[in-house]
Design a protein around this motif. Sequence first.
Motif, short mmCIF file in Angstrom:
data_model
loop_
_atom_site.label_atom_id
_atom_site.label_comp_id
_atom_site.label_asym_id
_atom_site.label_seq_id
_atom_site.Cartn_x
_atom_site.Cartn_y
_atom_site.Cartn_z
N GLY A 133 -2.33 4.00 -2.88
CA GLY A 133 -2.96 3.16 -1.87
C GLY A 133 -1.99 2.74 -0.79
N TRP B 123 -9.00 3.29 -0.33
CA TRP B 123 -9.47 2.12 0.42
C TRP B 123 -10.96 2.20 0.71
N PRO C 238 -6.77 -1.80 -3.13
CA PRO C 238 -6.28 -0.92 -4.20
C PRO C 238 -4.90 -1.30 -4.71
#
Length: 271
Positions: free
Chosen positions: A163, A186, A192
């Motif tokens: 992420g 995302w 995340p």
Amino acid sequence: MTSAIDFLVITAVSLVFLAVLQGVTMAIGHRIGRYNVVDVAWGLGFVGVAWLALALGPGDPTRRWLLAVLVGIWGLRLSWHMHVKSAGKGEDPRYTDLLARSGGNNPSIVARKIFATQGAAQWFVSLPIQVSAVTGPTTGVWTAILVAGIAGWVLGFGFETIGDAQLRRFKADPANRGRIMDRGLWSWTRHPNYFGDSCVWWGLWLIAASSWPGVLTVASPVLMTWFLVYATGARLLEQSMSTRPGYPEYQRRTSYFLPRPPRAAQRSPSP
């Protein structure tokens, strides 16, 4: 009795280490004019506690090494990420707002609201590591819990690392200036990195819980998750992001914390 004394030694040394770390970090923050440097010390504090537990604990050496390595990988990556993210920039709006609500940039307020709070949280969240350092080996059916803990850590570490990398590449593209990141992980969760952090600490707790009385430290991952979701993580970030164009639409189609398929494939429009 011996294990109790060993634990008291480890937890006392950990408290002293974290107090010194937060004191030095506050001094650095005062010198450079921004206190978000505390985010860099967040991961380092856990790494220090894990390695102190490895060095001082008389418990199962395999599990002590496992926790020290896993916490070390996670904490060093996170601290480096926060350093790169904040270097050369101003104060984090979360801390600006926190100090404004608390009465200003007074040193005693800064110490109490930011650094002492984070130091206490580091000590409490790291209790599974401290307790595990004085307990016996994992045996029998408890091995499955240890394996589940490693799997949870891998899931969480992968989630937050991927992420963060996706967000970094997105921001590096000038074509995305002013746009809301709603791709990759995302698109499944608005946070995340925070979700990954939570999985990491539930995984570490499971590893510690694979030997009694590690299971009794369950309040530690609960507190970490509360911090990530409500206290200093996602909730405050949502408040600062909610006024950005396209973010309310992103909120409506993307899960807040727990990952799930996006409600729509449509991405935020160009500004």
